[in-house]
Design a protein around this motif. Structure first.
Motif, short mmCIF file in Angstrom:
data_model
loop_
_atom_site.label_atom_id
_atom_site.label_comp_id
_atom_site.label_asym_id
_atom_site.label_seq_id
_atom_site.Cartn_x
_atom_site.Cartn_y
_atom_site.Cartn_z
N THR A 1 41.19 -21.12 -72.99
CA THR A 1 42.52 -21.69 -73.26
C THR A 1 43.43 -20.64 -73.87
N LYS B 1 48.83 -27.79 -70.65
CA LYS B 1 47.50 -27.32 -70.22
C LYS B 1 46.82 -28.35 -69.32
N HIS C 1 38.66 -33.16 -83.34
CA HIS C 1 39.45 -32.91 -82.13
C HIS C 1 40.44 -34.06 -81.89
N ARG D 1 42.95 -28.75 -67.72
CA ARG D 1 41.61 -28.16 -67.66
C ARG D 1 40.95 -28.58 -66.36
N ARG E 1 34.39 -33.40 -78.92
CA ARG E 1 35.32 -33.37 -77.79
C ARG E 1 34.92 -34.35 -76.69
N ALA F 1 36.61 -22.13 -78.18
CA ALA F 1 35.20 -22.18 -77.73
C ALA F 1 34.94 -20.98 -76.82
N THR F 2 35.21 -21.11 -75.53
CA THR F 2 34.99 -19.98 -74.62
C THR F 2 36.15 -18.99 -74.64
N GLY F 3 37.24 -19.37 -75.28
CA GLY F 3 38.41 -18.49 -75.31
C GLY F 3 39.28 -18.60 -74.07
N ASP G 1 45.31 -23.38 -82.27
CA ASP G 1 44.59 -24.49 -81.64
C ASP G 1 43.55 -25.01 -82.63
N ASP G 2 42.97 -26.17 -82.32
CA ASP G 2 41.94 -26.67 -83.24
C ASP G 2 40.63 -25.90 -83.08
#
Ligand code: R5P
Length: 284
Positions: A218, A184, A122, A186, A89, A214-216, A210-211
């Protein structure tokens, strides 16, 4: 012979069965100072297929060691399969003074291999950072398999425009449903702002695709914006279930019924294997 990084042992075993190729006995050790030492058996005249998701800096280092070890052990050809490419990413220098980390790790990995394959990077452009260019494998279609067969008039949503192709792939593989995407922005690593799509969701089951999770942040924000629209059941699907920090809690609190991912990253949510897709690319 297939060589597994410590992060991808289950996937490597599945791939070994798919390809009917033996799985090498690898030992993963550590020195008292924390440095790693991975060792492989004799590879004289063999072709090596290394399978290792680089989910941490340690995993990156271990992969470089495995590449070097199989060459030292006599491998005549080395293929590196990165089911999940860590640092992928970071595909640009977002501020001056920063590295293009994806390029840096791609260069390092390229020095120890003849061929690189990676699953749903990504951005496809990161493949060009490898020498030779990495081959990208699309396994998103398999994410339709664990979904309930009785989804009510489903909507497949992606949290941003960049993932709409994935949502469409999963919808097509499922065989029914509408697709749409959110917008979105960020702000920080865990602070994302989602603008809802105006697709009608009342009484309908929603699958957010989504692809990576990670932290959830999104996914949970995306689901939160659907909050007052009388949505049916909500499922989340991703190729790479990284699921770090409090991701499971965030998703559970957001009302997610189930999380479905692949085994590019081996987690409880890894409901389908990308081994058949990797095997197909390796035998083409
Ligand atoms: C970023 O654009 C990716 O497609 C994912 O949306 C992102 O990596 C998910 O990260 P997190 O779960 O931390 O929000």
């Amino acid at each position: 012979m297939i060589v597994s990084g410590s992060t991808s042992q289950s996937l490597a075993a599945t791939l070994s069965r798919e390809l009917e190729k033996p799985l090498a006995a690898v030992s993963y050790d550590r020195f008292p100072d924390g440095e790693r030492l991975a060792s492989v058996p004799d590879f004289e005249g063999e072709r090596a297929i290394l399978v290792a998701s680089t989910t941490s800096s340690d995993a990156h280092l271990e992969l470089l060691q495995l590449q070097d070890a199989v060459r030292e052990a006599g491998a005549e050809h080395v293929t590196t399969v990165l089911p999940y490419m860590g640092y992928g990413r970071q595909d640009a220098a977002f501020e001056s003074g920063q590295p293009i980390s994806a390029r840096a790790v791609a260069r390092a990995i390229s020095t120890g291999t003849d061929r690189v394959l990676t699953v749903t990077p990504h951005e496809e452009a990161v493949c060009d950072f490898f020498e030779p260019t990495a081959e990208s494998i699309d396994a998103a279609g398999r994410l339709a398999e664990p979904l309930p067969t009785d989804l009510e008039d489903p909507v497949f949503l992606s949290p941003d425009a960049g993932a709409i192709d994935l949502a469409e792939t999963v919808r097509d593989a499922y065989g029914a449903g509408e697709t749409d995407y959110f917008e979105k922005v960020r702000h920080t690593g865990t602070d994302v702002e989602i603008t809802p799509s105006d697709v009608a969701v009342a009484g309908r089951d929603v699958v957010v695709v989504d692809d990576i999770i990670a932290t959830g942040s999104t996914m949970s924000e995306a689901i939160a914006v659907l909050g007052n629209r009388d949505v049916g059941r909500v499922f989340v699907s991703c190729v790479h279930p990284l699921l770090v920090r409090d991701a499971y809690t965030k998703l559970a609190r957001a009302g997610v019924e189930a999380i479905y991912g692949t085994d590019t990253i081996e987690r409880e949510a890894s409901a389908v294997s990308v081994a058949p897709a990797i095997a197909e690319s390796l035998t083409e």
